[in-house]
Design a protein around this motif. Structure first.
Motif, PDB file in Angstrom:
ATOM      1  N   UNK A  44       0.638  -1.140   0.223  1.00 47.47           N
ATOM      2  CA  UNK A  44       0.104  -0.130   0.101  1.00 47.47           C
ATOM      3  C   UNK A  44       0.757   1.372   0.120  1.00 47.47           C
ATOM      4  N   UNK A  45       1.963   0.770   0.975  1.00 44.53           N
ATOM      5  CA  UNK A  45       2.762   2.780   0.762  1.00 44.53           C
ATOM      6  C   UNK A  45       3.121   2.628  -0.314  1.00 44.53           C
ATOM      7  N   UNK A  46       3.734   1.384  -0.913  1.00 49.68           N
ATOM      8  CA  UNK A  46       5.048   1.396  -2.664  1.00 49.68           C
ATOM      9  C   UNK A  46       3.838   1.886  -3.511  1.00 49.68           C
ATOM     10  N   UNK A  47       2.821   1.174  -3.982  1.00 47.56           N
ATOM     11  CA  UNK A  47       1.817   2.070  -4.568  1.00 47.56           C
ATOM     12  C   UNK A  47       2.016   3.578  -4.546  1.00 47.56           C
ATOM     13  N   UNK A  48       1.965   4.054  -3.191  1.00 47.53           N
ATOM     14  CA  UNK A  48       1.176   5.322  -3.177  1.00 47.53           C
ATOM     15  C   UNK A  48       2.927   6.938  -3.775  1.00 47.53           C
ATOM     16  N   UNK A  49       3.771   5.929  -3.317  1.00 51.36           N
ATOM     17  CA  UNK A  49       5.107   6.177  -3.786  1.00 51.36           C
ATOM     18  C   UNK A  49       5.570   5.887  -5.071  1.00 51.36           C
ATOM     19  N   UNK A  50       4.246   4.748  -5.477  1.00 45.83           N
ATOM     20  CA  UNK A  50       4.500   5.077  -7.151  1.00 45.83           C
ATOM     21  C   UNK A  50       4.178   6.875  -7.946  1.00 45.83           C
ATOM     22  N   UNK A  51       3.112   6.260  -6.971  1.00 48.22           N
ATOM     23  CA  UNK A  51       2.412   7.798  -7.759  1.00 48.22           C
ATOM     24  C   UNK A  51       2.475   8.454  -7.870  1.00 48.22           C
ATOM     25  N   UNK A  52       3.187   8.765  -6.443  1.00 48.93           N
ATOM     26  CA  UNK A  52       4.216  10.613  -6.237  1.00 48.93           C
ATOM     27  C   UNK A  52       5.414  10.130  -7.228  1.00 48.93           C
ATOM     28  N   UNK A  53       6.480   9.049  -7.499  1.00 47.89           N
ATOM     29  CA  UNK A  53       7.569   9.376  -8.304  1.00 47.89           C
ATOM     30  C   UNK A  53       6.996   9.167  -9.885  1.00 47.89           C
ATOM     31  N   UNK A  54       5.880   9.432 -10.126  1.00 43.67           N
ATOM     32  CA  UNK A  54       5.573   9.354 -11.270  1.00 43.67           C
ATOM     33  C   UNK A  54       5.251  10.787 -12.059  1.00 43.67           C
ATOM     34  N   UNK A  55       4.262  11.629 -10.841  1.00 42.60           N
ATOM     35  CA  UNK A  55       4.444  13.084 -10.124  1.00 42.60           C
ATOM     36  C   UNK A  55       5.400  13.344 -10.642  1.00 42.60           C
ATOM     37  N   UNK A  56       6.598  13.571  -9.850  1.00 40.36           N
ATOM     38  CA  UNK A  56       8.044  14.089 -10.009  1.00 40.36           C
ATOM     39  C   UNK A  56       8.895  14.125 -10.833  1.00 40.36           C
ATOM     40  N   UNK A  77       4.025   5.701   5.423  1.00 39.10           N
ATOM     41  CA  UNK A  77       5.003   6.931   5.137  1.00 39.10           C
ATOM     42  C   UNK A  77       3.685   8.434   5.624  1.00 39.10           C
ATOM     43  N   UNK A  78       5.019   8.838   6.074  1.00 39.04           N
ATOM     44  CA  UNK A  78       3.901  10.657   6.767  1.00 39.04           C
ATOM     45  C   UNK A  78       4.459  11.433   5.847  1.00 39.04           C
ATOM     46  N   UNK A  79       3.828  12.997   5.885  1.00 40.95           N
ATOM     47  CA  UNK A  79       4.137  14.018   4.855  1.00 40.95           C
ATOM     48  C   UNK A  79       5.101  15.185   5.527  1.00 40.95           C
ATOM     49  N   UNK A  80       5.734  14.949   4.946  1.00 39.25           N
ATOM     50  CA  UNK A  80       6.828  16.358   5.375  1.00 39.25           C
ATOM     51  C   UNK A  80       7.307  17.144   4.566  1.00 39.25           C
ATOM     52  N   UNK A  81       6.111  18.537   4.767  1.00 37.35           N
ATOM     53  CA  UNK A  81       6.006  19.974   4.651  1.00 37.35           C
ATOM     54  C   UNK A  81       5.574  19.166   2.828  1.00 37.35           C
TER      55      UNK A  81
END
Length: 273
Positions: A41-53, A255-259
């Motif tokens: 679940x955490x990896x799925x979110x990080x993959x979407x973040x990576x795709x965006x950035x 995961x947590x969100x830092x700013x």
């Protein structure tokens, strides 16, 4: 005496040894251990973040600034060093102040092309420093302010592109850096001209380092995370200006969100060494 090893047994032993060596390599073709639901679940979110950035067409820097920019500390403006004008191409008002669209060549080799409003830089402009670094953005009350595109020499590379927010002439906000070959380099934030907080930095093999960095994008601090290309296999280590002093394999737990920047949460692996 010692009984000679049969050829078939020798081949099996060689295969087992080869597999063990591959298991120790970050580029191993041997399937990884099963990941739990929380890891996936955490990896799925990080993959979407990576795709965006990593998408050069995304507006991630502006989106981060709009959502989290108000959380940054107040910015302290820095006055420009005094420079003398060698050549002015443009007009002045009746009081002798530079006014309108102008080009300016300074005695230190810097160049300015943009607008003045009765002696004060105001509006869009392009600034080229003597070393070739180029800044394109908007001036407000004489200072670069807001979204700025930089094309600079950085980390021993030329033509590095940096999208970054300024406040009163200082880098103070979110940024993204893209290398000269259009490869994503880093995303994070500046506070009063210094990189601050958590950053995502690309590493060889399409891996990522997550945590604080120094002025040259080298990991610098404790408990910095190294994410393998699957964004699930994770190593946690202590770094000093890019050199790791200690590290261990850990398990992704969320995961947590830092700013605005996602930072993986981890727990100790059962078989960590």
């Amino acid at each position: 005496g010692i009984e000679p090893m049969k050829e078939e047994d020798a081949k099996k032993k060689l295969i087992l040894r080869k597999t063990k060596i591959e298991d120790d390599s970050p580029y191993s073709s041997v399937p990884l251990a099963h990941f739990s639901k929380e890891e996936q679940k955490a990896a799925d979110y990080l993959f979407e973040w990576k795709k965006t950035v990593t998408d050069p067409n995304s507006d991630i820097v502006t989106e981060l600034q709009e959502r989290f920019g108000e959380n940054l500390l107040n910015c302290e403006p820095v006055e420009e060093n005094e420079r003398h004008i060698v050549t002015l191409i443009g007009e002045k008002d009746e009081h002798g102040n530079i006014h309108g669209e102008v080009e300016i060549y300074y005695d230190n080799g810097d160049y300015f092309w943009g607008d003045f409003n009765h002696g004060v830089k105001e509006g869009m402009a392009s600034v080229v420093l003597k070393n070739g670094d180029n800044y394109v953005g908007r001036f407000k009350d004489g200072y670069l302010d807001g979204f700025v595109t930089e094309t600079i020499g950085f980390c021993d590379r030329e033509n590095v592109e940096r999208e970054v927010f300024y406040s009163r002439g200082v880098r103070h906000g979110f940024y993204r850096e893209i290398g000269p070959n259009k490869q994503f380099w880093a995303v994070g934030r500046f506070v009063n001209g210094k990189k601050s907080g958590s950053h995502w930095c690309w590493a060889r093999g399409d891996s990522f380092l997550v945590g604080p960095v120094d002025d040259e994008n080298k990991p610098d601090g404790e408990n910095i995370l190294y994410l393998y290309p699957d964004l699930t296999t994770t190593m946690c280590g202590n770094f000093s200006h890019g050199k790791m002093s200690a590290g261990r394999i850990v398990r992704l737990s969320g995961f947590r969100v830092d700013c605005g920047i996602p930072v993986p949460k981890v727990r100790e692996a059962d078989d960590s060494t």
